[in-house]
Scaffold this motif. Structure first.
Motif, PDB file in Angstrom:
ATOM      1  N   SER A 104      35.021  53.949  34.865  1.00 21.39           N
ATOM      2  CA  SER A 104      33.824  54.415  35.553  1.00 21.39           C
ATOM      3  C   SER A 104      33.886  54.711  37.011  1.00 21.39           C
ATOM      4  CB  SER A 104      32.660  53.464  35.265  1.00 21.39           C
ATOM      5  OG  SER A 104      32.389  53.436  33.891  1.00 21.39           O
ATOM      6  N   PRO A 105      33.474  55.905  37.622  1.00 15.54           N
ATOM      7  CA  PRO A 105      33.775  55.883  39.191  1.00 15.54           C
ATOM      8  C   PRO A 105      32.946  54.668  39.640  1.00 15.54           C
ATOM      9  CG  PRO A 105      32.853  57.818  38.063  1.00 15.54           C
ATOM     10  CD  PRO A 105      32.720  56.709  36.825  1.00 15.54           C
ATOM     11  N   GLY A 106      33.497  54.116  40.925  1.00 15.06           N
ATOM     12  CA  GLY A 106      32.753  53.211  41.651  1.00 15.06           C
ATOM     13  C   GLY A 106      33.854  52.501  42.395  1.00 15.06           C
ATOM     14  N   LEU A 107      33.241  51.300  43.175  1.00 19.35           N
ATOM     15  CA  LEU A 107      33.911  50.382  43.932  1.00 19.35           C
ATOM     16  C   LEU A 107      34.661  49.436  43.470  1.00 19.35           C
ATOM     17  CD1 LEU A 107      31.543  49.978  46.950  1.00 19.35           C
ATOM     18  CD2 LEU A 107      33.567  51.238  46.934  1.00 19.35           C
ATOM     19  N   TYR A 108      35.964  49.325  43.495  1.00 24.28           N
ATOM     20  CA  TYR A 108      36.871  48.290  42.666  1.00 24.28           C
ATOM     21  C   TYR A 108      37.562  47.556  44.029  1.00 24.28           C
ATOM     22  CZ  TYR A 108      35.833  50.846  38.535  1.00 24.28           C
ATOM     23  OH  TYR A 108      35.178  51.337  37.359  1.00 24.28           O
ATOM     24  N   THR A 109      37.957  45.910  43.588  1.00 19.60           N
ATOM     25  CA  THR A 109      38.499  45.180  44.392  1.00 19.60           C
ATOM     26  C   THR A 109      39.900  44.815  44.045  1.00 19.60           C
ATOM     27  OG1 THR A 109      36.310  44.267  45.206  1.00 19.60           O
ATOM     28  CG2 THR A 109      38.178  43.128  45.803  1.00 19.60           C
ATOM     29  N   ILE A 110      40.926  44.883  44.919  1.00 21.43           N
ATOM     30  CA  ILE A 110      42.203  44.931  44.648  1.00 21.43           C
ATOM     31  C   ILE A 110      42.491  43.471  45.287  1.00 21.43           C
ATOM     32  CG2 ILE A 110      44.725  45.413  45.133  1.00 21.43           C
ATOM     33  CD1 ILE A 110      43.658  48.177  45.232  1.00 21.43           C
ATOM     34  N   GLN A 111      42.957  42.503  44.649  1.00 21.19           N
ATOM     35  CA  GLN A 111      43.234  41.030  45.189  1.00 21.19           C
ATOM     36  C   GLN A 111      44.937  40.477  45.025  1.00 21.19           C
ATOM     37  OE1 GLN A 111      40.765  37.661  44.196  1.00 21.19           O
ATOM     38  NE2 GLN A 111      42.566  36.900  43.134  1.00 21.19           N
ATOM     39  N   LEU A 112      45.210  40.139  46.398  1.00 22.71           N
ATOM     40  CA  LEU A 112      46.549  39.815  46.409  1.00 22.71           C
ATOM     41  C   LEU A 112      46.505  38.220  46.843  1.00 22.71           C
ATOM     42  CD1 LEU A 112      48.168  42.825  48.621  1.00 22.71           C
ATOM     43  CD2 LEU A 112      48.022  42.760  46.174  1.00 22.71           C
ATOM     44  N   SER A 113      47.678  37.618  46.502  1.00 20.42           N
ATOM     45  CA  SER A 113      47.712  36.275  46.587  1.00 20.42           C
ATOM     46  C   SER A 113      49.207  35.739  46.696  1.00 20.42           C
ATOM     47  CB  SER A 113      46.760  35.409  45.774  1.00 20.42           C
ATOM     48  OG  SER A 113      47.283  35.332  44.303  1.00 20.42           O
ATOM     49  N   GLN A 114      49.748  34.922  47.304  1.00 15.19           N
ATOM     50  CA  GLN A 114      50.928  34.457  47.443  1.00 15.19           C
ATOM     51  C   GLN A 114      51.275  33.560  46.225  1.00 15.19           C
ATOM     52  OE1 GLN A 114      50.390  32.927  51.573  1.00 15.19           O
ATOM     53  NE2 GLN A 114      51.946  34.117  52.165  1.00 15.19           N
ATOM     54  N   ARG A 115      52.383  33.928  45.475  1.00 12.93           N
ATOM     55  CA  ARG A 115      52.940  32.997  44.647  1.00 12.93           C
ATOM     56  C   ARG A 115      54.036  31.824  45.427  1.00 12.93           C
ATOM     57  NH1 ARG A 115      57.571  32.024  41.930  1.00 12.93           N
ATOM     58  NH2 ARG A 115      57.590  30.962  40.113  1.00 12.93           N
ATOM     59  N   GLU A 116      54.566  32.615  46.660  1.00 14.63           N
ATOM     60  CA  GLU A 116      55.362  31.515  47.557  1.00 14.63           C
ATOM     61  C   GLU A 116      54.869  32.059  48.811  1.00 14.63           C
ATOM     62  OE1 GLU A 116      59.710  31.265  45.190  1.00 14.63           O
ATOM     63  OE2 GLU A 116      58.979  33.317  45.532  1.00 14.63           O
ATOM     64  N   ASP A 117      54.967  31.170  49.796  1.00 16.63           N
ATOM     65  CA  ASP A 117      54.302  31.260  51.006  1.00 16.63           C
ATOM     66  C   ASP A 117      55.404  31.990  52.033  1.00 16.63           C
ATOM     67  OD1 ASP A 117      56.284  29.480  51.812  1.00 16.63           O
ATOM     68  OD2 ASP A 117      54.821  27.796  52.279  1.00 16.63           O
ATOM     69  N   GLY A 118      56.445  32.458  51.622  1.00 16.23           N
ATOM     70  CA  GLY A 118      57.023  33.343  52.501  1.00 16.23           C
ATOM     71  C   GLY A 118      56.901  34.768  52.232  1.00 16.23           C
ATOM     72  N   ALA A 119      56.246  35.124  51.244  1.00 10.62           N
ATOM     73  CA  ALA A 119      56.164  36.413  50.661  1.00 10.62           C
ATOM     74  C   ALA A 119      54.940  37.012  51.706  1.00 10.62           C
ATOM     75  CB  ALA A 119      55.332  36.721  49.429  1.00 10.62           C
ATOM     76  N   SER A 120      55.373  38.457  51.859  1.00 16.08           N
ATOM     77  CA  SER A 120      54.475  39.379  52.861  1.00 16.08           C
ATOM     78  C   SER A 120      54.309  40.621  52.465  1.00 16.08           C
ATOM     79  CB  SER A 120      55.242  39.352  54.418  1.00 16.08           C
ATOM     80  OG  SER A 120      54.214  40.166  55.189  1.00 16.08           O
ATOM     81  N   VAL A 121      53.195  41.281  52.253  1.00 16.86           N
ATOM     82  CA  VAL A 121      52.848  42.561  51.809  1.00 16.86           C
ATOM     83  C   VAL A 121      52.769  43.528  53.030  1.00 16.86           C
ATOM     84  CG1 VAL A 121      51.455  44.128  50.490  1.00 16.86           C
ATOM     85  CG2 VAL A 121      51.907  41.799  49.630  1.00 16.86           C
ATOM     86  N   ASP A 122      53.516  44.787  52.880  1.00 22.01           N
ATOM     87  CA  ASP A 122      53.564  45.601  54.157  1.00 22.01           C
ATOM     88  C   ASP A 122      52.467  46.687  53.913  1.00 22.01           C
ATOM     89  OD1 ASP A 122      54.431  47.026  56.447  1.00 22.01           O
ATOM     90  OD2 ASP A 122      55.301  48.422  54.778  1.00 22.01           O
ATOM     91  N   ALA A 123      52.670  47.109  52.492  1.00 25.24           N
ATOM     92  CA  ALA A 123      51.568  48.210  52.296  1.00 25.24           C
ATOM     93  C   ALA A 123      51.255  48.246  50.835  1.00 25.24           C
ATOM     94  CB  ALA A 123      52.220  49.549  52.490  1.00 25.24           C
ATOM     95  N   LEU A 124      50.174  48.945  50.196  1.00 28.43           N
ATOM     96  CA  LEU A 124      50.080  48.892  48.725  1.00 28.43           C
ATOM     97  C   LEU A 124      49.489  50.414  48.512  1.00 28.43           C
ATOM     98  CD1 LEU A 124      46.709  49.007  48.191  1.00 28.43           C
ATOM     99  CD2 LEU A 124      47.022  46.655  48.957  1.00 28.43           C
TER     100      LEU A 124
END
Length: 652
Positions: A104-124
Motif C-alpha cells: 500500500s502507498p504511504g509512509l514507512y520507517t527504515i530502522q538501522l541499529s548497530q550490531r557492533e559499535d564500530g559500524a557506520s552507515v554512510d548512505a542508504l
C-alpha cells in the motif's frame, strides 16, 4: 553495543528514516557502510512494523556484514544482500536479497541499529528490487518533503505475516503529515469486514497508535483481512483507507479424548521420563526429526555394520523430576545459552544432557525423547522450545505415537539456539500426554521446554514447581495404551514428500493385539486397498499410490483399525508433495532403442590443459564444455590447447 548477536536488532542506539512510498511492489534496501575494523563492522536493518516473529517469512530484520578492505573503511560500495533474521557475524554464505513487499502507498520507517559499535552507515537506498543496484557515489539524495500526508507508519500484524497468534490484536500507527494532523475521532479499525469495538488510542510525538482486540480467537491457518480508515484535520478533510492481510498459525486443538481419565496419572511423579541415543562420533547423521524418530525406534541402520546404530550415550532411559534446561556446555564447560541461565532471575543454571558426552566423549549425533503428562488449563495456551537443533512436540493417547503436532522446528540445516513459540487450544482442562523429540547433529546442543504467560509474555519452564504459573508435569500414567504407531511415512505435516512416495504404517501391539482384518485406509477421501502383513506383535500396512502424486499437492491419509478387544482407532494425517512442476522433463525421443547391455560402465572424454595454463574464462561449466570441444586454441600452433592424449576411454 559491541556484544554481537546478543544485542538484537531493536536495541538503542537506533536511527530511523521515514520514507513516503507511492509505488507498491517489492523494495530492496542497499547500504553503503563500513566499520572501525573487522570486529566492529556489522549492522541491523529493518522496516518498522514489518514483523511476524523470528522464523517467519517476513524479515523482522536483516544482518549486514561484509569483509573490510582496510580498517576505518566506510566506502566499500553498495550492498543489498544480508542475513535474513541472522544475529551471527556473517560469512557463512547465508546472505539473501534484503527485500520487503510494500502493498500500500504511504509512509514507512527504515530502522538501522548497530550490531557492533564500530559500524557506520554512510548512505542508504530503498528502491524497487527490479532496479539495478546503485553504484558510487550513489543516486541523488531524495528531497525532504514538507507536504507529506497523514499516513500509516506501521501495522501489527504485518502485511503478509504468517504464523500470527490467534489472539492477536490489530495495531496501527498513523503519523501526522507535514501540514495536517490525524483526526483521532475518524479512525475505524476492521477485521474481515467487521468494525472492531473499543479501540484504545494513544499519541506520542507525531504518531498515534490505535489498538483493538479481535472479538474471538482467529481460526487455525486462517487468512484474515484488516483495514483502517482515517481522515486528517484539513478542510476539506482527506480520508484514506489502508488494507492488508495476514495468516494465523496452524495451531492445534487438544480435544477431551486426548486427556488421561481421572485417577490414571500419578500426580506424585513429578517431571519427565526420557530416552537418549547417540550414534558413533563419525556417523555425521543429518539434522531431521525423521532421523531422530528412526534412531530412537532402532530403525536407523549403520552402513558400516548393516545393523542398528550402537547407542554410545552412557544412559538409555532416564527420569528428570525437575525442568528441561539442557546445554552441552553446562557445568562450566562453556557459555550458558538460551532463555534460562545462571544469571536469570530467578537463576536456572544450564544442566547437562543425560548420558552425554557418551562413551566416545562426543556431543554429536544425538536423539532424545521426553514423555510427560501436562496439567493444562482450558482455553488458549502458549508453549515454547529453545533448541539447537530440531524438535517436535506432539500429543497422542499413546505418547510414542506420532500424534497431534503442537509445534516443531525441522530443517535439514538445523539451527543454533533459538526459540519456537506456538499456541494450542485446550477444549477441556485436564492432564494431557505430551512427547518432545529433540535431535542434534554437529556443534552446539541445547534444549529448553517452557510455556509463555499470554498476559505478560513471561517465559516459564515447564514443571518449575517454584512458580505458581508453571504448567505441572508428571511422569507416570497407568492408562491402558492403544497400539503404537511405530513407523509412519510420510510423517504427519511433512513437506517436500516425494511424488512417488508410498503410504506406510507399522503398528505394534500394546495391551491388546491389532486385528489385522479390520484395517482400512483412505487417501484424499477415497478408499484404497492397502497391503497388510502381520508378524509377531507387528502389523505393517502399506499402499503405493498409482503414478505420481500431483506437484505441490496436500494429501490426507486416514487409517482405521480395531484391536482384538473390539476397540476402534482412527488416525488421520496430512503431507505435502514437493513442487516438481519446474523440474526438467525428459521427452520420449531421448529414450535409447538400442543399447549394448554387455558393456556396463561409463564412457569418459578427457581434455587436459598443459601444465601452468589456466582455463580461459575461469572455472565454470560453460568453459569446461568449451574445453571438451577443443574450443581453446594455442595461438602459436593453431592447435587445441588441450593435450590430445587420454581423450577417450571406458570405465566399468
Amino acid at each position: 553495543p559491541d556484544n554481537g548477536g546478543a544485542a538484537g536488532a531493536n536495541i538503542d542506539p537506533l536511527v530511523r528514516f521515514r520514507v513516503n512510498i507511492g509505488t507498491v511492489g517489492t523494495y530492496r534496501l542497499y547500504l553503503r557502510w563500513g566499520g572501525f575494523d573487522g570486529g566492529s563492522d556489522s549492522v541491523y536493518a529493518g522496516l518498522v512494523g514489518f514483523t511476524d516473529s523470528a522464523g517467519g517469512t517476513v524479515a523482522d530484520w536483516y544482518r549486514y556484514a561484509r569483509t573490510l578492505t582496510a580498517n576505518s573503511d566506510f566506502n566499500g560500495g553498495w550492498h543489498g544482500a544480508a542475513g535474513f533474521e541472522r544475529t551471527d557475524a556473517g560469512g557463512g554464505g547465508d546472505d539473501v536479497a534484503a527485500t520487503w513487499v510494500i502493498s500500500s502507498p504511504g509512509l514507512y520507517t527504515i530502522q538501522l541499529s548497530q550490531r557492533e559499535d564500530g559500524a557506520s552507515v554512510d548512505a542508504l537506498s530503498f528502491q524497487l528490487s527490479t532496479l539495478p543496484a546503485p553504484t558510487d557515489p550513489g543516486p541523488p539524495e531524495s528531497a525532504v518533503s514538507t507536504t507529506f500526508p497523514v499516513a500509516v507508519a506501521a501495522r501489527t500484524p504485518a502485511a503478509n505475516a504468517v504464523g500470527v497468534f490467534p489472539d492477536t490484536s490489530i495495531t496501527v500507527q498513523i503519523a501526522d503529515g507535514g501540514s495536517a494532523q490525524l483526526n483521532p475521532n475518524s479512525v475505524t479499525l476492521s477485521l474481515n469486514g467487521t468494525a472492531l469495538s473499543n479501540p484504545t488510542t494513544t499519541k506520542s510525538g507525531n504518531t498515534t497508535t490505535i489498538t483493538a482486540a479481535a472479538p474471538n480467537l482467529l481460526p487455525a491457518g486462517s487468512v484474515n483481512s484488516a483495514a483502517v480508515v482515517f481522515s486528517d484535520n484539513a478542510s476539506p478533510a482527506k480520508t484514506s483507507t489502508n488494507t492488508w492481510s495476514f495468516t494465523v498459525e496452524n495451531y492445534a486443538t487438544l480435544t477431551p479424548g486426548l486427556a488421561r481419565p481421572a485417577g490414571t496419572v500419578d500426580t506424585a511423579s513429578s517431571g519427565f521420563s526420557g530416552t537418549v541415543h547417540q550414534a558413533r562420533t563419525d556417523s555425521l547423521l543429518p539434522n531431521s526429526i525423521q532421523r531422530a524418530e528412526d534412531e530412537l525406534r532402532g530403525l536407523l541402520i549403520d552402513p558400516l555394520t548393516g545393523a542398528r546404530y550402537v547407542n554410545h550415550a552412557t544412559v538409555t532411559n532416564f527420569t528428570d523430576q525437575d525442568v528441561i534446561n539442557w546445554n552441552r556446555d553446562a557445568g562450566g564447560l562453556g557459555n550458558e545459552i538460551g532463555n534460562f541461565r545462571a544469571d536469570s532471575a530467578p537463576p536456572f543454571p544450564d544442566e547437562p544432557i543425560p548420558g552425554i558426552p557418551g562413551d566416545e566423549a562426543s556431543y554429536e549425533n544425538i536423539a532424545a525423547e521426553l514423555i510427560s503428562y501436562l496439567d493444562l488449563p482450558a482455553g488458549l495456551i502458549r508453549l515454547g522450545v529453545n533448541s539447537d537443533d530440531n524438535f517436535r512436540v506432539a500429543s497422542a493417547v499413546n505418547p510414542r505415537d506420532i500424534g497431534l503436532q503442537l509445534g516443531t522446528f525441522d530443517l535439514l540445516g538445523g539451527r543454533g539456539s533459538a526459540d519456537t513459540i506456538f499456541s494450542a487450544f485446550v477444549q477441556t482442562a485436564g492432564i494431557y500426554p505430551v512427547r518432545l523429540v529433540w535431535e542434534q547433529g554437529q556443534g552446539g546442543a541445547n534444549l529448553e521446554f517452557f510455556s509463555v504467560d499470554i498476559a505478560t509474555g513471561q517465559k516459564i519452564l515447564i514443571n518449575d514447581r517454584n512458580n505458581p504459573k508453571a504448567i505441572k508435569a508428571y511422569r507416570v500414567s497407568t492408562f491402558v495404551l492403544p497400539p503404537l504407531i511405530n513407523q509412519i511415512r510420510p510423517l504427519p505435516g511433512a513437506v517436500n514428500a516425494f511424488p512417488q512416495t508410498d503410504i506406510f504404517v507399522e503398528l505394534l501391539d500394546q495391551t491388546s493385539p491389532v486385528n489385522s482384518t479390520t484395517v482400512a485406509m483412505t487417501l484424499n477421501g477415497s478408499a484404497v486397498t492397502p497391503q497388510v502383513a502381520r508378524s509377531g506383535s507387528s502389523t505393517k500396512i502399506s499402499f503405493d499410490p498409482p503414478g505420481l502424486l500431483p506437484s505441490g499437492s496436500t494429501n490426507a491419509a486416514t487409517l482405521t483399525y480395531s484391536d482384538n478387544a473390539g476397540v476402534s482407532y482412527t488416525n488421520t494425517w496430512q503431507f505435502v508433495v514437493r513442487n516438481y512442476s519446474t523440474l526438467p522433463t525428459l521427452p520420449p525421443d531421448r529414450k535409447l532403442t538400442s543399447v549394448d547391455t554387455t558393456k556396463p560402465g561409463f564412457q569418459l572424454r578427457l581434455r587436459l590443459l598443459p601444465s601452468g595454463v589456466l582455463r580461459p574464462g575461469g572455472n565454470t561449466v560453460a568453459t569446461a564444455i568449451l574445453q571438451l570441444n577443443d574450443a581453446f586454441i594455442d595461438p602459436t600452433t593453431g592447435q587445441p590447447l588441450s593435450r590430445p592424449d587420454q581423450s577417450l576411454c571406458g570405465r566399468q
